[in-house]
Motif scaffolding. Structure first.
Motif, mmCIF file in Angstrom:
data_model
loop_
_atom_site.group_PDB
_atom_site.id
_atom_site.type_symbol
_atom_site.label_atom_id
_atom_site.label_comp_id
_atom_site.label_asym_id
_atom_site.label_seq_id
_atom_site.Cartn_x
_atom_site.Cartn_y
_atom_site.Cartn_z
ATOM 1 N N PRO A 400 0.840 -1.204 0.000
ATOM 2 C CA PRO A 400 0.000 0.000 0.000
ATOM 3 C C PRO A 400 0.872 1.249 0.000
ATOM 4 O O PRO A 400 2.066 1.188 0.312
ATOM 5 C CB PRO A 400 -0.779 -0.127 1.306
ATOM 6 N N THR A 401 0.282 2.381 -0.349
ATOM 7 C CA THR A 401 0.992 3.656 -0.237
ATOM 8 C C THR A 401 1.019 4.059 1.230
ATOM 9 O O THR A 401 -0.024 4.187 1.878
ATOM 10 C CB THR A 401 0.293 4.748 -1.056
ATOM 11 N N THR A 402 2.214 4.203 1.761
ATOM 12 C CA THR A 402 2.366 4.529 3.187
ATOM 13 C C THR A 402 2.249 6.025 3.401
ATOM 14 O O THR A 402 2.986 6.810 2.795
ATOM 15 C CB THR A 402 3.722 4.052 3.724
ATOM 16 N N LYS A 403 1.313 6.435 4.246
ATOM 17 C CA LYS A 403 1.178 7.848 4.585
ATOM 18 C C LYS A 403 2.235 8.215 5.620
ATOM 19 O O LYS A 403 2.325 7.573 6.673
ATOM 20 C CB LYS A 403 -0.219 8.139 5.136
ATOM 21 N N SER A 404 3.049 9.211 5.325
ATOM 22 C CA SER A 404 4.105 9.641 6.242
ATOM 23 C C SER A 404 3.671 10.915 6.961
ATOM 24 O O SER A 404 3.241 11.881 6.327
ATOM 25 C CB SER A 404 5.407 9.897 5.479
ATOM 26 N N ILE A 405 3.768 10.903 8.279
ATOM 27 C CA ILE A 405 3.329 12.035 9.103
ATOM 28 C C ILE A 405 4.514 12.559 9.890
ATOM 29 O O ILE A 405 5.208 11.794 10.577
ATOM 30 C CB ILE A 405 2.202 11.625 10.071
ATOM 31 N N ALA A 406 4.768 13.855 9.820
ATOM 32 C CA ALA A 406 5.865 14.477 10.561
ATOM 33 C C ALA A 406 5.384 14.931 11.933
ATOM 34 O O ALA A 406 4.217 15.284 12.110
ATOM 35 C CB ALA A 406 6.421 15.661 9.789
ATOM 36 N N ALA A 407 6.283 14.917 12.901
ATOM 37 C CA ALA A 407 5.950 15.392 14.245
ATOM 38 C C ALA A 407 5.738 16.901 14.231
ATOM 39 O O ALA A 407 6.391 17.626 13.479
ATOM 40 C CB ALA A 407 7.056 15.029 15.221
ATOM 41 N N PRO A 408 4.832 17.412 15.058
ATOM 42 C CA PRO A 408 4.652 18.861 15.161
ATOM 43 C C PRO A 408 5.816 19.502 15.891
ATOM 44 O O PRO A 408 6.700 18.826 16.411
ATOM 45 C CB PRO A 408 3.354 18.983 15.956
ATOM 46 N N ALA A 409 5.823 20.829 15.935
ATOM 47 C CA ALA A 409 6.871 21.557 16.648
ATOM 48 C C ALA A 409 6.864 21.164 18.124
ATOM 49 O O ALA A 409 5.806 20.896 18.703
ATOM 50 C CB ALA A 409 6.655 23.057 16.505
ATOM 51 N N PRO A 410 8.048 21.115 18.757
ATOM 52 C CA PRO A 410 8.114 20.741 20.182
ATOM 53 C C PRO A 410 7.366 21.727 21.067
ATOM 54 O O PRO A 410 7.164 22.894 20.710
ATOM 55 C CB PRO A 410 9.618 20.758 20.478
ATOM 56 N N VAL A 411 6.968 21.241 22.238
ATOM 57 C CA VAL A 411 6.344 22.085 23.255
ATOM 58 C C VAL A 411 7.269 22.173 24.457
ATOM 59 O O VAL A 411 8.273 21.464 24.548
ATOM 60 C CB VAL A 411 4.965 21.527 23.669
ATOM 61 N N ALA A 412 6.947 23.051 25.384
ATOM 62 C CA ALA A 412 7.768 23.227 26.586
ATOM 63 C C ALA A 412 7.648 22.013 27.499
ATOM 64 O O ALA A 412 6.676 21.255 27.437
ATOM 65 C CB ALA A 412 7.328 24.481 27.331
ATOM 66 N N VAL A 413 8.661 21.814 28.345
ATOM 67 C CA VAL A 413 8.631 20.726 29.324
ATOM 68 C C VAL A 413 7.433 20.909 30.244
ATOM 69 O O VAL A 413 7.159 22.012 30.732
ATOM 70 C CB VAL A 413 9.935 20.692 30.145
ATOM 71 N N ALA A 414 6.691 19.848 30.451
ATOM 72 C CA ALA A 414 5.474 19.905 31.271
ATOM 73 C C ALA A 414 5.800 20.308 32.705
ATOM 74 O O ALA A 414 6.749 19.796 33.303
ATOM 75 C CB ALA A 414 4.778 18.550 31.255
ATOM 76 N N GLU A 415 5.010 21.226 33.256
ATOM 77 C CA GLU A 415 5.145 21.643 34.650
ATOM 78 C C GLU A 415 4.236 20.742 35.487
ATOM 79 O O GLU A 415 3.069 21.048 35.703
ATOM 80 C CB GLU A 415 4.776 23.114 34.812
ATOM 81 N N THR A 416 4.802 19.643 35.951
ATOM 82 C CA THR A 416 3.984 18.616 36.592
ATOM 83 C C THR A 416 3.453 19.024 37.964
ATOM 84 O O THR A 416 2.546 18.383 38.489
ATOM 85 C CB THR A 416 4.782 17.315 36.730
ATOM 86 N N THR A 417 4.028 20.081 38.549
ATOM 87 C CA THR A 417 3.537 20.545 39.858
ATOM 88 C C THR A 417 2.615 21.747 39.734
ATOM 89 O O THR A 417 2.106 22.236 40.746
ATOM 90 C CB THR A 417 4.715 20.909 40.784
ATOM 91 N N ALA A 418 2.414 22.258 38.506
ATOM 92 C CA ALA A 418 1.511 23.395 38.315
ATOM 93 C C ALA A 418 0.100 22.978 38.720
ATOM 94 O O ALA A 418 -0.381 21.909 38.342
ATOM 95 C CB ALA A 418 1.546 23.852 36.866
ATOM 96 N N LEU A 419 -0.555 23.827 39.494
ATOM 97 C CA LEU A 419 -1.868 23.469 40.037
ATOM 98 C C LEU A 419 -2.821 24.647 39.859
ATOM 99 O O LEU A 419 -2.705 25.666 40.528
ATOM 100 C CB LEU A 419 -1.734 23.097 41.518
ATOM 101 N N GLU A 420 -3.745 24.503 38.942
ATOM 102 C CA GLU A 420 -4.782 25.511 38.740
ATOM 103 C C GLU A 420 -5.765 25.438 39.901
ATOM 104 O O GLU A 420 -6.117 24.360 40.369
ATOM 105 C CB GLU A 420 -5.495 25.232 37.414
ATOM 106 N N THR A 421 -6.228 26.591 40.381
ATOM 107 C CA THR A 421 -7.189 26.611 41.488
ATOM 108 C C THR A 421 -8.593 26.883 40.958
ATOM 109 O O THR A 421 -8.788 27.630 39.999
ATOM 110 C CB THR A 421 -6.821 27.677 42.532
ATOM 111 N N VAL A 422 -9.561 26.237 41.585
ATOM 112 C CA VAL A 422 -10.960 26.376 41.189
ATOM 113 C C VAL A 422 -11.812 26.487 42.449
ATOM 114 O O VAL A 422 -11.344 26.275 43.567
ATOM 115 C CB VAL A 422 -11.435 25.165 40.352
#
Length: 497
Positions: A400-422
């Motif tokens: 079959p014809t293989t569809k090739s997909i490129a990765a998007p632009a990188p994002v910033a390192v995840a802030e795993t301790t960031a806590l939104e307040t509600v």
């Protein structure tokens, strides 16, 4: 009253410890921060009735740490120590099943050219990838650059994360998606922000991870296996008979099955008692079904073992097997070797076909609904049509014809301790979200449910977000399969009073 701060460190030349401990007292408040040197660590804050009580408590904690070898130090003088990280050198395969179990392998003789596999699409992640998980909703890939992508079944990116270090593996545990990272953390990906679900000791050279019903199994470079419970506390550690434990699988019944340079061993998940051991060639990968486990080895063999330790079948590839998977209940067994080939065997052990990926060696793989998904040394997540018609066509050179997909632009390192307040709307168990509170019991910070309608059980919750007295709102909590505790699921928010 001035702020009083004491900063201590414990750093041993043999690498056993490289930690800090900071005590900050301001009037009636004491904040303790601790963790690995060079990181922000975790923090706990306690309030006292008067400054004298706060000072007494702070002095006690400092004395306790000093008695264990901690000494006063200057913040920033010592640098973060590089964590021991070992990766399989897939482009340097094993020459036999008698390898020592180290990551570096000697090269085998090149194999003759192989017909190409029928790839439907390939996603270019940009770096060698070990992490893969496929279900009916999504396709996940995680690579050595710490990039994690969630794709649909057409290969289109739905979301992405940037983790602090390379990805070891991606694991599903019921509806939870976890990611093992070379920084020693296991991240929960069920919310919009990755959260640290488990933190593994920096002394452990992690090779592989698996989680079942909240119980984490870790296999390491010394052939050891460590089991960590839902509260991120070590339950037991056992040394295997060999080195380089590249395989660990946690079974639904509570068994933990590990594979190293000497074979495969089954442990009781409760206390680590050895249940059985089977000698095999050096294990490089492990796959699990309900009734059997499959160990891919450096000799090119895949050993199928029952959960009772009986050798069921041996499958033979032409080179070292770095990944394997099965169709439902072992009807078909698939393997990826170091030379960029993928194999299919029937349940009787007969080889049905061998095809070239065309995009590198398969570091990990998974079969799902008639397709084989692989992540490779070239950083590709590829979807291969494994239907009988597609394989027959491929064997005739029709692809079959293989569809090739490129990765998007990188994002910033995840802030795993960031806590939104509600803010929270009052209600019972059917309200939007569940309220949790962090309390101190038995000298440890625990999470308890404040919303009515739930059992008085602890809740699995990220340790690095816990602060005594703090209140949180989570999307859901779900009872663990074995009962006795809840597991936070989805997004976590700080709750305003």
């Amino acid at each position: 009253m001035p702020i009083e701060k004491t900063y201590l460190e414990l750093s041993e030349d043999n690498g056993a410890s490289h930690k800090f401990y900071e005590v900050v007292m301001e009037e009636t408040t004491v904040t303790i921060r601790y963790g690995r040197i060079g990181t922000d660590g975790s923090a706990q804050t306690q309030q006292f009735g008067n400054p004298e009580e706060a000072r007494k408590f702070a002095a006690k904690k400092i004395k306790e740490k000093s008695s264990k070898g901690y000494a006063e130090a200057v913040i920033g003088l010592r640098q973060k120590r590089a964590r021991t990280v070992t990766r399989r050198m897939i482009d340097s395969p094993a020459s036999s099943g008698t390898t020592s179990g180290t990551a570096s392998r000697s090269r085998q003789s090149p194999q003759p050219p192989t017909l190409k596999a029928p790839l439907l699409w390939s996603f270019q992640g940009g770096s060698t990838a070990f992490g893969i998980f496929i279900d009916s909703r999504s396709c996940w890939i995680g690579n050595e650059a710490g990039r994690v992508f969630k794709l649909n079944h057409e290969g289109e990116v739905q979301s992405q994360y940037q983790l602090p270090d390379g990805v070891k593996c991606i694991i599903a545990d019921n509806d939870w998606i976890y990611l093992g990272c070379d920084d020693g953390n296991v991240y929960d990906l069920t919310g919009k922000v990755p959260r640290v679900a488990y933190e593994i000791s920096e002394e452990v050279d992690i090779y592989w991870l698996d989680i079942r019903n909240g119980l984490l199994g870790v296999s390491d470079g010394k052939g050891g296996v460590t089991v960590i419970n839902y509260n991120d506390e070590e339950q037991w550690h056992k040394k295997g008979q060999g080195q380089a434990a590249w395989m660990v699988r946690c079974d639904e019944s509570g068994w933990v099955i590990a594979g190293d340079s000497q074979g495969v061993t089954c442990y009781d998940g409760v206390d680590g008692t050895q249940v059985w051991n089977v000698k095999t060639d050096s294990v490089l990968f492990g796959w699990q079904e309900r009734e059997a486990v499959y160990a891919g080895t450096g000799s090119g063999k895949i050993y199928a073992l029952s959960k009772q330790g009986e050798l069921l079948k041996t499958y033979k590839a032409d080179a070292a097997v770095y990944s394997c998977a099965t169709a439902e209940n072992g009807k078909y067994v698939f393997a990826g070797d170091n030379n960029g080939s993928v194999y299919c065997f029937n349940e009787n052990g007969d080889r049905l076909w061998k095809l070239s990926t065309g995009c590198g060696s398969a570091c990990s793989m998974q079969y799902h609904l008639g397709k084989i998904y692989i992540v490779t040394t070239q950083g590709t997540l590829a979807c291969m049509d494994a239907s009988e018609e597609a394989i027959q066509n491929a064997q005739q050179g029709i692809l079959p014809t293989t569809k090739s997909i490129a990765a998007p632009a990188p994002v910033a390192v995840a802030e795993t301790t960031a806590l939104e307040t509600v803010t929270q709307v009052t209600g019972g168990a059917n309200a939007a979200g569940v309220v949790l509170k962090c309390v101190k019991e038995g000298g440890k910070l625990r999470m308890k449910v404040m919303t009515s309608g739930y059992q008085d059980w602890y809740v699995q919750f990220p340790n690095n977000l816990r602060q005594e007295g703090a209140v949180y709102l989570v999307d859901e909590i779900r009872e663990a399969a074995q009962g006795g505790f809840y597991r936070a699921y989805g997004n976590i928010f700080g709750l305003e009073s």
